[in-house]
Design a protein around this motif. Structure first.
Motif, PDB file in Angstrom:
ATOM      1  N   ASN A  94     -15.566  43.035  31.808  1.00 46.09           N
ATOM      2  CA  ASN A  94     -15.155  42.583  30.488  1.00 46.09           C
ATOM      3  C   ASN A  94     -14.997  43.783  29.557  1.00 46.09           C
ATOM      4  OD1 ASN A  94     -17.888  43.147  30.451  1.00 46.09           O
ATOM      5  ND2 ASN A  94     -18.491  41.023  30.185  1.00 46.09           N
ATOM      6  N   ASP A  95     -16.026  44.530  29.387  1.00 45.63           N
ATOM      7  CA  ASP A  95     -16.055  45.758  28.607  1.00 45.63           C
ATOM      8  C   ASP A  95     -16.948  46.703  29.386  1.00 45.63           C
ATOM      9  OD1 ASP A  95     -15.987  47.307  25.879  1.00 45.63           O
ATOM     10  OD2 ASP A  95     -18.089  47.209  26.476  1.00 45.63           O
ATOM     11  N   ALA A 101     -24.333  47.433  31.228  1.00 43.05           N
ATOM     12  CA  ALA A 101     -25.602  46.965  30.675  1.00 43.05           C
ATOM     13  C   ALA A 101     -26.043  45.664  31.345  1.00 43.05           C
ATOM     14  CB  ALA A 101     -25.487  46.764  29.167  1.00 43.05           C
ATOM     15  N   GLU A 102     -25.103  44.789  31.652  1.00 42.02           N
ATOM     16  CA  GLU A 102     -25.442  43.525  32.304  1.00 42.02           C
ATOM     17  C   GLU A 102     -25.900  43.720  33.745  1.00 42.02           C
ATOM     18  OE1 GLU A 102     -21.860  41.280  31.750  1.00 42.02           O
ATOM     19  OE2 GLU A 102     -22.489  40.543  29.785  1.00 42.02           O
ATOM     20  N   GLN A 103     -25.584  44.857  34.346  1.00 42.02           N
ATOM     21  CA  GLN A 103     -26.004  45.131  35.716  1.00 42.02           C
ATOM     22  C   GLN A 103     -27.402  45.737  35.779  1.00 42.02           C
ATOM     23  OE1 GLN A 103     -23.734  43.970  38.010  1.00 42.02           O
ATOM     24  NE2 GLN A 103     -22.657  43.444  36.132  1.00 42.02           N
ATOM     25  N   LEU A 104     -27.941  46.135  34.649  1.00 41.54           N
ATOM     26  CA  LEU A 104     -29.265  46.753  34.580  1.00 41.54           C
ATOM     27  C   LEU A 104     -30.281  45.774  34.008  1.00 41.54           C
ATOM     28  CD1 LEU A 104     -28.121  50.124  32.984  1.00 41.54           C
ATOM     29  CD2 LEU A 104     -28.808  49.786  35.369  1.00 41.54           C
ATOM     30  N   LEU A 108     -30.376  43.788  26.824  1.00 37.56           N
ATOM     31  CA  LEU A 108     -29.877  42.492  26.383  1.00 37.56           C
ATOM     32  C   LEU A 108     -28.506  42.721  25.762  1.00 37.56           C
ATOM     33  CD1 LEU A 108     -33.071  41.105  24.591  1.00 37.56           C
ATOM     34  CD2 LEU A 108     -32.267  40.599  26.912  1.00 37.56           C
ATOM     35  N   ALA A 109     -27.679  41.700  25.770  1.00 36.62           N
ATOM     36  CA  ALA A 109     -26.364  41.791  25.121  1.00 36.62           C
ATOM     37  C   ALA A 109     -26.286  40.716  24.050  1.00 36.62           C
ATOM     38  CB  ALA A 109     -25.243  41.601  26.134  1.00 36.62           C
ATOM     39  N   THR A 110     -25.723  41.071  22.914  1.00 41.09           N
ATOM     40  CA  THR A 110     -25.565  40.088  21.849  1.00 41.09           C
ATOM     41  C   THR A 110     -24.360  39.205  22.150  1.00 41.09           C
ATOM     42  OG1 THR A 110     -24.111  41.479  20.531  1.00 41.09           O
ATOM     43  CG2 THR A 110     -26.483  41.699  20.134  1.00 41.09           C
ATOM     44  N   TYR A 122     -13.548  47.270  19.767  1.00 42.65           N
ATOM     45  CA  TYR A 122     -14.873  46.772  19.431  1.00 42.65           C
ATOM     46  C   TYR A 122     -15.633  46.456  20.709  1.00 42.65           C
ATOM     47  CZ  TYR A 122     -13.419  46.407  14.596  1.00 42.65           C
ATOM     48  OH  TYR A 122     -12.995  46.703  13.331  1.00 42.65           O
ATOM     49  N   VAL A 123     -16.942  46.672  20.697  1.00 45.01           N
ATOM     50  CA  VAL A 123     -17.797  46.395  21.849  1.00 45.01           C
ATOM     51  C   VAL A 123     -19.033  45.645  21.387  1.00 45.01           C
ATOM     52  CG1 VAL A 123     -17.019  48.442  23.119  1.00 45.01           C
ATOM     53  CG2 VAL A 123     -19.035  48.592  21.669  1.00 45.01           C
ATOM     54  N   ARG A 124     -19.688  45.009  22.346  1.00 47.20           N
ATOM     55  CA  ARG A 124     -20.995  44.407  22.091  1.00 47.20           C
ATOM     56  C   ARG A 124     -22.015  45.344  22.706  1.00 47.20           C
ATOM     57  NH1 ARG A 124     -20.589  38.311  24.038  1.00 47.20           N
ATOM     58  NH2 ARG A 124     -20.327  39.418  25.977  1.00 47.20           N
ATOM     59  N   PRO A 125     -22.638  46.184  21.897  1.00 49.19           N
ATOM     60  CA  PRO A 125     -23.523  47.201  22.456  1.00 49.19           C
ATOM     61  C   PRO A 125     -24.783  46.591  23.062  1.00 49.19           C
ATOM     62  CG  PRO A 125     -23.733  47.155  20.086  1.00 49.19           C
ATOM     63  CD  PRO A 125     -22.626  46.211  20.434  1.00 49.19           C
ATOM     64  N   PRO A 126     -25.293  47.212  24.116  1.00 46.83           N
ATOM     65  CA  PRO A 126     -26.529  46.722  24.707  1.00 46.83           C
ATOM     66  C   PRO A 126     -27.718  47.018  23.797  1.00 46.83           C
ATOM     67  CG  PRO A 126     -25.824  48.732  25.791  1.00 46.83           C
ATOM     68  CD  PRO A 126     -24.751  48.361  24.819  1.00 46.83           C
ATOM     69  N   ILE A 127     -28.727  46.173  23.892  1.00 44.97           N
ATOM     70  CA  ILE A 127     -29.956  46.346  23.122  1.00 44.97           C
ATOM     71  C   ILE A 127     -31.066  46.655  24.114  1.00 44.97           C
ATOM     72  CG2 ILE A 127     -31.621  45.208  21.605  1.00 44.97           C
ATOM     73  CD1 ILE A 127     -29.227  43.373  20.768  1.00 44.97           C
ATOM     74  N   LEU A 128     -31.726  47.775  23.926  1.00 48.82           N
ATOM     75  CA  LEU A 128     -32.822  48.161  24.799  1.00 48.82           C
ATOM     76  C   LEU A 128     -33.979  47.195  24.574  1.00 48.82           C
ATOM     77  CD1 LEU A 128     -33.952  50.136  26.839  1.00 48.82           C
ATOM     78  CD2 LEU A 128     -34.672  51.587  24.945  1.00 48.82           C
TER      79      LEU A 128
END
Length: 155
Positions: A94-95, A101-104, A108-110, A122-128
């Motif tokens: 997707n991005d 981030a979704e593979q780790l 979390l993703a917003t 634009y991206v949905r940045p990962p949240i540690l």
């Protein structure tokens, strides 16, 4: 940009450079393989399938079928335009930031937390959210990197 192009659904792809030809190869010129250097555009059909998966209108088998069809279209386009090195087009992503981030684990993703990356991107940045680990291979996951509808048959 070359004027060579092909259309699939709502997307028009253009070959970035003229492909090598039998006559240029026969002349003894050093061959310069031509290939895309980035993912192919996400088509409307692919974005719709991704939204349908999130909304529960299709299951993962239906989504993966759409990805395989998209990869087949990308491979077919590259064969038609004479590219030397074929790529699968990264339809499953997707991005890039969100995909990895979704593979780790530990990220979390917003859902609506879009931020401007550059220009109109634009991206949905990962949240540690915890310790990071990689439970499985990410770049060669499953069948996507090896899937093609058939071998390229060019002389």
């Amino acid at each position: 940009m070359s004027s060579t192009g092909a259309t699939s659904g709502s997307t028009t792809w253009r070959s970035p450079s003229p492909p090598s030809t039998p006559s240029s190869r026969a002349s003894g010129a050093v061959p310069t393989p031509s290939r895309p250097n980035s993912p192919f555009p996400q088509t409307t059909e692919l974005r719709t399938a991704r939204a349908d998966l999130r909304a529960g209108r299709i299951d993962s088998a239906g989504y993966e079928e759409r990805i395989r069809a998209e990869i087949g279209e990308v491979i077919s386009f590259q064969e038609k335009t004479g590219l030397d090195v074929l790529v699968h087009g990264e339809a499953e992503r997707n991005d890039r930031v969100q995909y990895f981030a979704e593979q780790l684990t530990g990220y979390l993703a917003t859902r609506y937390g879009w931020v401007q990356s550059y220009g109109t991107r634009y991206v949905r940045p990962p949240i540690l959210a915890g310790d990071i680990s990689r439970p499985e291979a990410m770049t060669v996951r499953g069948e996507w990197m090896s899937y093609t509808p058939g071998p390229a048959s060019r002389g």
